[in-house]
Design a protein around this motif. Structure first.
Motif, PDB file in Angstrom:
ATOM      1  N   ARG A 120      37.819  27.783  18.977  1.00 60.94           N
ATOM      2  CA  ARG A 120      37.662  27.506  20.254  1.00 60.94           C
ATOM      3  C   ARG A 120      36.701  26.836  20.525  1.00 60.94           C
ATOM      4  NH1 ARG A 120      36.057  33.418  20.377  1.00 60.94           N
ATOM      5  NH2 ARG A 120      33.687  33.204  21.118  1.00 60.94           N
ATOM      6  N   GLY A 121      36.614  26.203  21.962  1.00 60.69           N
ATOM      7  CA  GLY A 121      35.581  25.343  22.219  1.00 60.69           C
ATOM      8  C   GLY A 121      34.121  26.172  22.454  1.00 60.69           C
ATOM      9  N   GLN A 122      33.092  25.695  22.834  1.00 63.67           N
ATOM     10  CA  GLN A 122      31.808  26.116  23.207  1.00 63.67           C
ATOM     11  C   GLN A 122      31.803  27.059  24.508  1.00 63.67           C
ATOM     12  OE1 GLN A 122      28.823  23.146  22.819  1.00 63.67           O
ATOM     13  NE2 GLN A 122      28.541  23.723  20.760  1.00 63.67           N
TER      14      GLN A 122
ATOM     15  N   CYS B 116      40.907  20.752  28.906  1.00 66.85           N
ATOM     16  CA  CYS B 116      40.520  20.979  27.609  1.00 66.85           C
ATOM     17  C   CYS B 116      40.824  19.670  26.816  1.00 66.85           C
ATOM     18  CB  CYS B 116      41.462  22.178  26.987  1.00 66.85           C
ATOM     19  SG  CYS B 116      40.981  23.703  27.873  1.00 66.85           S
TER      20      CYS B 116
ATOM     21  N   GLN C  48      38.828  19.899  17.088  1.00 67.93           N
ATOM     22  CA  GLN C  48      37.734  20.652  17.872  1.00 67.93           C
ATOM     23  C   GLN C  48      38.173  20.560  19.395  1.00 67.93           C
ATOM     24  OE1 GLN C  48      34.418  17.834  16.992  1.00 67.93           O
ATOM     25  NE2 GLN C  48      33.361  19.420  15.763  1.00 67.93           N
ATOM     26  N   LEU C  49      37.622  21.423  20.114  1.00 66.39           N
ATOM     27  CA  LEU C  49      37.954  21.695  21.485  1.00 66.39           C
ATOM     28  C   LEU C  49      36.983  21.507  22.583  1.00 66.39           C
ATOM     29  CD1 LEU C  49      39.799  24.001  19.706  1.00 66.39           C
ATOM     30  CD2 LEU C  49      41.244  23.585  22.087  1.00 66.39           C
ATOM     31  N   GLN C  50      36.952  20.678  23.765  1.00 67.44           N
ATOM     32  CA  GLN C  50      35.847  20.516  24.376  1.00 67.44           C
ATOM     33  C   GLN C  50      36.567  21.046  25.897  1.00 67.44           C
ATOM     34  OE1 GLN C  50      32.420  19.505  24.049  1.00 67.44           O
ATOM     35  NE2 GLN C  50      32.650  20.509  26.137  1.00 67.44           N
ATOM     36  N   GLU C  51      36.001  21.877  26.443  1.00 63.29           N
ATOM     37  CA  GLU C  51      35.981  22.135  28.105  1.00 63.29           C
ATOM     38  C   GLU C  51      35.326  21.315  29.182  1.00 63.29           C
ATOM     39  OE1 GLU C  51      35.826  25.729  25.483  1.00 63.29           O
ATOM     40  OE2 GLU C  51      34.523  24.091  25.960  1.00 63.29           O
TER      41      GLU C  51
ATOM     42  N   THR D 149      32.450  26.909  28.977  1.00 57.50           N
ATOM     43  CA  THR D 149      32.064  26.070  29.970  1.00 57.50           C
ATOM     44  C   THR D 149      31.759  27.501  31.249  1.00 57.50           C
ATOM     45  OG1 THR D 149      31.873  24.584  31.931  1.00 57.50           O
ATOM     46  CG2 THR D 149      34.071  25.449  31.295  1.00 57.50           C
TER      47      THR D 149
ATOM     48  N   TYR E  20      36.997  29.253  28.146  1.00 59.64           N
ATOM     49  CA  TYR E  20      36.951  28.783  26.893  1.00 59.64           C
ATOM     50  C   TYR E  20      38.313  27.917  26.641  1.00 59.64           C
ATOM     51  CZ  TYR E  20      33.119  31.579  25.502  1.00 59.64           C
ATOM     52  OH  TYR E  20      31.884  32.289  25.348  1.00 59.64           O
ATOM     53  N   CYS E  21      38.519  27.067  25.709  1.00 61.31           N
ATOM     54  CA  CYS E  21      39.849  26.311  25.238  1.00 61.31           C
ATOM     55  C   CYS E  21      40.040  27.049  23.862  1.00 61.31           C
ATOM     56  CB  CYS E  21      39.904  24.980  25.197  1.00 61.31           C
ATOM     57  SG  CYS E  21      39.340  24.471  26.821  1.00 61.31           S
TER      58      CYS E  21
END
Length: 124
Positions: free
Chosen positions: A114-116, A22, A3-6, A118, A95-96
């Motif tokens: 990819r992340g959600q 990220c 999972q990726l989070q920006e 930001t 996105y990341c």
């Protein structure tokens, strides 16, 4: 499952430097994949900005090269984009993504992981 989070500032003033981080979870950043920053301006398609690969090799979109850098902190499983001298045209959802192979990329399918995203708005 990776999972990726920006994480980013949300609002940036013109001429300032945007820094986006990220965070990768569910797996190591030290894999054969590439780690990519992608953005989508309002009403436009996805656009890759920069990527960093397993060996630490970096790639920057030619049109952004003068003001963009990407780096990583493998101890934190994070990678970071810095975009200097921002203008309102840099307003976008950022996105990341984890991608296969180095850029350039010509299909949105490469950003499937990819992340959600930001929202970053450049405004005074």
């Amino acid at each position: 499952q990776v999972q990726l989070q920006e994480s980013g500032p949300g609002l940036v003033k013109p001429s300032q430097t945007l820094s986006l981080t990220c965070t990768v979870s569910g797996g190591s950043i030290l894999t054969n994949y590439y780690w990519t920053l992608v953005r989508q301006p309002p009403g436009k398609g996805l656009e890759w900005m920069a990527a960093i690969g397993y060996s630490g090799s970096t790639y920057v979109r030619p049109s952004l090269k003068r003001r963009t850098s990407i780096s990583w902190d493998t101890s934190k499983n994070q990678f970071t984009l810095k975009l200097s001298s921002v203008t309102p045209e840099d307003t976008a959802v950022y996105y990341c993504a984890r991608t296969v192979g180095p850029p350039p990329y010509y299909s949105d399918r490469v950003y499937a992981t990819r992340g959600q995203g930001t929202q970053v708005t450049v405004s005074s």
